[in-house]
Scaffold this motif. Structure first.
Motif, PDB file in Angstrom:
ATOM      1  N   LYS A   8       6.808  27.927  18.322  1.00 28.22           N
ATOM      2  CA  LYS A   8       6.177  26.941  19.210  1.00 28.22           C
ATOM      3  C   LYS A   8       4.661  26.976  19.040  1.00 28.22           C
ATOM      4  CE  LYS A   8       5.603  25.650  24.064  1.00 28.22           C
ATOM      5  NZ  LYS A   8       5.828  26.044  25.474  1.00 28.22           N
ATOM      6  N   MET A   9       4.078  28.171  18.939  1.00 31.00           N
ATOM      7  CA  MET A   9       2.630  28.272  18.763  1.00 31.00           C
ATOM      8  C   MET A   9       2.189  27.604  17.471  1.00 31.00           C
ATOM      9  SD  MET A   9       0.031  31.433  18.146  1.00 31.00           S
ATOM     10  CE  MET A   9      -0.105  30.938  16.426  1.00 31.00           C
ATOM     11  N   ARG A  41       2.175  35.910  21.376  1.00 25.12           N
ATOM     12  CA  ARG A  41       2.908  34.763  21.909  1.00 25.12           C
ATOM     13  C   ARG A  41       4.409  35.044  21.872  1.00 25.12           C
ATOM     14  NH1 ARG A  41      -0.789  31.895  24.487  1.00 25.12           N
ATOM     15  NH2 ARG A  41       0.664  30.150  24.485  1.00 25.12           N
ATOM     16  N   LYS A  50       3.642  25.154  15.972  1.00 26.65           N
ATOM     17  CA  LYS A  50       3.739  23.706  16.170  1.00 26.65           C
ATOM     18  C   LYS A  50       2.550  23.186  16.979  1.00 26.65           C
ATOM     19  CE  LYS A  50       8.800  23.377  15.840  1.00 26.65           C
ATOM     20  NZ  LYS A  50      10.062  23.110  16.588  1.00 26.65           N
ATOM     21  N   GLU A  51       2.099  23.985  17.949  1.00 30.34           N
ATOM     22  CA  GLU A  51       0.919  23.592  18.736  1.00 30.34           C
ATOM     23  C   GLU A  51      -0.325  23.535  17.854  1.00 30.34           C
ATOM     24  OE1 GLU A  51       2.390  25.401  23.055  1.00 30.34           O
ATOM     25  OE2 GLU A  51       1.367  26.686  21.607  1.00 30.34           O
ATOM     26  N   VAL A 111      -4.160  28.182  23.074  1.00 30.12           N
ATOM     27  CA  VAL A 111      -3.499  27.395  22.031  1.00 30.12           C
ATOM     28  C   VAL A 111      -2.578  26.335  22.641  1.00 30.12           C
ATOM     29  CG1 VAL A 111      -1.628  29.088  21.782  1.00 30.12           C
ATOM     30  CG2 VAL A 111      -2.169  27.554  19.882  1.00 30.12           C
ATOM     31  N   GLU A 112      -2.022  26.625  23.829  1.00 32.59           N
ATOM     32  CA  GLU A 112      -1.090  25.688  24.468  1.00 32.59           C
ATOM     33  C   GLU A 112      -1.781  24.416  24.953  1.00 32.59           C
ATOM     34  OE1 GLU A 112      -2.269  28.703  27.712  1.00 32.59           O
ATOM     35  OE2 GLU A 112      -2.033  28.616  25.521  1.00 32.59           O
ATOM     36  N   HIS A 113      -3.123  24.409  24.967  1.00 33.01           N
ATOM     37  CA  HIS A 113      -3.863  23.231  25.433  1.00 33.01           C
ATOM     38  C   HIS A 113      -4.333  22.341  24.290  1.00 33.01           C
ATOM     39  CE1 HIS A 113      -4.583  26.309  28.694  1.00 33.01           C
ATOM     40  NE2 HIS A 113      -3.996  25.334  29.347  1.00 33.01           N
ATOM     41  N   SER A 125      -0.157  20.396  15.726  1.00 38.60           N
ATOM     42  CA  SER A 125      -0.446  19.157  16.461  1.00 38.60           C
ATOM     43  C   SER A 125      -1.937  18.858  16.520  1.00 38.60           C
ATOM     44  CB  SER A 125       0.118  19.243  17.882  1.00 38.60           C
ATOM     45  OG  SER A 125      -0.664  20.122  18.688  1.00 38.60           O
ATOM     46  N   ALA A 137      -2.827  20.374  22.166  1.00 41.50           N
ATOM     47  CA  ALA A 137      -2.220  19.045  22.033  1.00 41.50           C
ATOM     48  C   ALA A 137      -2.864  18.014  22.945  1.00 41.50           C
ATOM     49  CB  ALA A 137      -0.714  19.121  22.295  1.00 41.50           C
ATOM     50  N   CYS A 138      -3.364  18.461  24.099  1.00 39.86           N
ATOM     51  CA  CYS A 138      -3.966  17.512  25.034  1.00 39.86           C
ATOM     52  C   CYS A 138      -5.486  17.614  25.058  1.00 39.86           C
ATOM     53  CB  CYS A 138      -3.399  17.693  26.439  1.00 39.86           C
ATOM     54  SG  CYS A 138      -3.501  19.374  27.081  1.00 39.86           S
TER      55      CYS A 138
END
Length: 296
Positions: free
Chosen positions: A181-182, A176, A184-185, A154-156, A188, A158-159
């Protein structure tokens, strides 16, 4: 992200994984008719007993199988989770036709295979587990879908370079350490007007708080927070989501999660207090799940 993918590629290039891929290549494409019902079925039209035995050997080499079930002719992969119970709770709320869909934490792709009859425009799964990726490769070798599987978390998102109309994130948020934060990811990666289907274990109590297990919850070490529904809604609002809609709540029971010969390990019956199934082995409230839909 490139360094992360290099690490994943290194994990893929083990002797076991390369052997499985080589054996699949040797089998070649085998004509099959697929049914995407509660049991995802791959029905081979003409297949030799020798080839079917090779397929069964590969399936067993890919244990443990957590999400499913699947059937390849008479080979029945009786997975730990009866995942159709979760999918059938969500199905009446799904409008996926011609939409771009992401399944974050997709495991072996069971839910994405179930989504194929809804005729989405694009299906992309995200999961950093090489083991479940190999299970997907095995199944999709015969299903031949256009599903794309990314060895990313999930942290990837945004990019990643693509946004989605609908995101599924099932059984991830309690793994998590920063749930807001997750969220929000996930946000995004949504197109305007996009929606998220999310489920989590929750504590069936009133109040704005979350259980923080000391070491494990149901013997699972990477469970950080198990919120009340009110606390979950607060997390979503802090991440700037709206239209928080509860679709269903359900206790996790022995029909949905149980030990089978396809996992070679413990399951729910070992995670609960043997004298009181309303509690985990650690003494916490037993797992319940809430299914929600949120929008931006």
């Amino acid at each position: 992200m490139q360094e992360f993918l290099k690490l994943k590629q290194k994990e893929l290039n083990t002797a076991k994984n390369l052997d499985i891929l080589k054996r699949l290549e040797y089998l070649g494409k085998i004509e099959a008719k697929c049914d995407f019902d509660d049991v995802v079925r791959i029905n081979f039209n003409n297949i030799s007993s020798q080839n079917l035995k090779q397929i069964e050997d590969i399936a067993k080499q890919l244990k443990p199988w957590r999400k499913g079930p699947f059937a390849l002719n008479e080979i029945f992969i009786d997975t730990e989770w009866q995942s159709f119970i979760k999918f059938n709770l969500l199905a009446p709320h799904l409008d996926l036709c011609e939409k771009s869909i992401a399944d974050v934490g997709c495991n072996n792709g069971y839910y994405m295979f179930r989504m194929l009859p809804f005729k989405p425009k694009k299906l992309v799964g995200f999961d950093p587990s090489v083991h479940t990726f190999m299970q997907f490769k095995f199944l999709n070798h015969f299903i031949c879908s256009d599903i794309q599987y990314e060895l990313l978390g999930v942290e990837h998102l945004a990019c990643y370079g693509m946004k989605f109309d609908t995101i599924f994130c099932l059984g991830v948020i309690y793994h998590r350490s920063d749930p807001v934060k997750m969220l929000k990811e996930l946000k995004s990666a949504l197109n305007d007007g996009g929606e998220i289907f999310l489920d989590t274990m929750y504590i069936d109590m009133q109040g704005d708080f979350a259980l923080t297990p000391k070491n494990t919850y149901s013997k699972i070490p990477n469970i950080y927070f198990v919120p009340t529904i009110s606390a979950l809604q607060n997390w979503c609002e802090r991440a700037k989501f709206k239209d928080f809609e509860i679709l269903a709540t359900k206790p996790t029971d022995f029909e949905e999660q149980r030990k089978t010969e396809w996992i070679d390990g413990q399951s729910l019956e070992s995670f609960l207090d043997p004298l009181d199934n309303t509690k985990t082995i650690e003494g916490y409230p037993a797992p319940r799940r809430v299914y929600i839909k949120i929008k931006i």
